[in-house]
Design a protein around this motif. Structure first.
Motif, PDB file in Angstrom:
ATOM      1  N   ASN A 184      -4.551   5.194   7.915  1.00  0.00           N
ATOM      2  CA  ASN A 184      -4.222   3.977   7.183  1.00  0.00           C
ATOM      3  C   ASN A 184      -3.214   4.242   6.062  1.00  0.00           C
ATOM      4  OD1 ASN A 184      -5.708   1.612   4.987  1.00  0.00           O
ATOM      5  ND2 ASN A 184      -4.656   1.098   6.879  1.00  0.00           N
TER       6      ASN A 184
ATOM      7  N   ASP B  29       1.046   7.844  11.111  1.00  0.00           N
ATOM      8  CA  ASP B  29      -0.215   7.722  10.392  1.00  0.00           C
ATOM      9  C   ASP B  29      -1.025   9.005  10.633  1.00  0.00           C
ATOM     10  OD1 ASP B  29      -2.040   6.527   8.777  1.00  0.00           O
ATOM     11  OD2 ASP B  29      -2.594   4.930  10.143  1.00  0.00           O
TER      12      ASP B  29
ATOM     13  N   TYR C   5       1.092   2.921  12.283  1.00  0.00           N
ATOM     14  CA  TYR C   5       0.370   2.611  11.052  1.00  0.00           C
ATOM     15  C   TYR C   5      -0.875   1.831  11.454  1.00  0.00           C
ATOM     16  CZ  TYR C   5      -0.286   0.419   6.366  1.00  0.00           C
ATOM     17  OH  TYR C   5      -0.768  -0.026   5.151  1.00  0.00           O
TER      18      TYR C   5
ATOM     19  N   PRO D  43       0.697   5.618   6.507  1.00  0.00           N
ATOM     20  CA  PRO D  43       1.782   6.280   7.232  1.00  0.00           C
ATOM     21  C   PRO D  43       2.640   7.129   6.298  1.00  0.00           C
ATOM     22  CG  PRO D  43       2.287   3.969   6.906  1.00  0.00           C
ATOM     23  CD  PRO D  43       0.877   4.161   6.453  1.00  0.00           C
TER      24      PRO D  43
END
Length: 325
Positions: A253, A217, A289, A255
């Protein structure tokens, strides 16, 4: 009134201090300037902060007496505690450095915070590594985090637990931030974007772990800084019903596959990488993530920088910093 930024010569610390100075705040910075990576890079970051509103002292947060003496002349109202021994792989061979900086140092800062007259808030760095081998994605703050896969992750979870205790016993307003793969200008030389860029420019192979089957992320530094300052300026309220302590994910938010990140990096540099596919490294995880709904709800955090924008900005800085045309 002053903001204390620990780890101020570090990647995130210097960026946070710069933003605070730009809006006119008094900033007191501390850092031990250790040699985990090139000390010159740390001095170069500090040089960008020089000015009347910035005070720097070289001190180790694990040395309580020295820390107390260094901060005695200042009236601190906000603490942004970012000093830490970073890096998952380094913790495999240098565990004591992590205990001293991340555990002893955290206790020393918490002790200092509870002694501060007029303290508004303290925010501190945790890490997405606390999620360990969790397979549920995205990672959410209420997921279990009691199975770390590295000592680094264990120390960061310890920081959160100690934060809860100090908020409960002493009502210190605290916010922990679980950072997700921060990158951008002035980053650390042990980070993937730096390592890959340096290798590609030198015509050397890049090491791609887990045969490239990884995702991260990736979060641009400017987005991270906005979130750090937002939570520091708006600490959790103490209504008596629970300790004034919150822990948030702070990430992009979104990945990205590691192989896609390398594609974007190649395009920004204009050179194809020689990719050496290797097994997963001990202590690493295949994917991160962030569920950022909580920090969005409470602080309006909204990252805006995709890697297609952030990676070229990093490459431009890297070339400029190293004098590469």
């Amino acid at each position: 009134m002053a903001y204390l930024v620990t780890g101020v010569a570090g990647f995130i610390g210097a960026a946070v201090a710069r933003q605070l100075l730009d809006r006119g705040e008094q900033v007191v910075g501390i850092d031990n300037l250790n040699d985990y990576y090139a000390v010159q890079l740390k001095h170069d970051r500090l040089a960008t902060l020089a000015g009347a509103n910035f005070t720097f002292t070289a001190v180790d947060i694990a040395d309580q007496a020295a820390l107390t003496a260094a901060l005695a002349p200042h009236r601190i109202t906000h603490i942004v505690h970012l000093a830490a021994q970073a890096g998952v792989r380094y913790s495999l061979t240098n565990p004591h450095a992590y205990v001293q900086s991340n555990v002893v140092g955290q206790v020393n800062l918490l002790e200092y915070a509870r002694s501060c007259d007029g303290l508004v808030s303290m925010s501190y760095a945790s890490s997405s590594s606390v999620y360990g081998g969790n397979t549920k994605l995205p990672f959410a703050e209420d997921d279990r985090v009691d199975a770390p896969v590295s000592l680094y992750a264990a120390t960061k979870k310890s920081d959160e637990l100690m934060g809860h205790v100090y908020a409960h016993l002493y009502r210190v307003p605290l916010t922990g931030l679980r950072f997700f793969t921060v990158y951008g200008p002035w980053s650390r030389p042990d980070m993937a974007t730096w390592l890959f860029t340096d290798a590609i420019l030198k015509g050397k192979p890049i090491r791609v772990f887990n045969n490239g089957d990884m995702s991260r992320d990736f979060t641009f530094i400017d987005d991270i800084v906005s979130g750090v300052i937002a939570v520091t300026d708006s600490p959790p309220a103490d209504d008596g019903s629970r300790p004034p302590h919150r822990v948030y994910n702070i990430g992009n938010n979104k990945p990205e596959r590691l192989l896609h990140m390398i594609d974007v990096l190649e395009d920004a540099i204009g050179i194809k990488a020689v990719r050496s596919l290797e097994p997963m490294q001990p202590g690493d995880v295949p994917a991160t993530y962030a569920d950022i709904s909580a920090i969005q709800r409470d602080h309006g955090f909204a990252p805006t920088t995709p890697i297609e924008v952030g990676i070229p900005r990093f490459v431009d800085w890297f070339k400029s910093y190293h004098g590469i045309a």
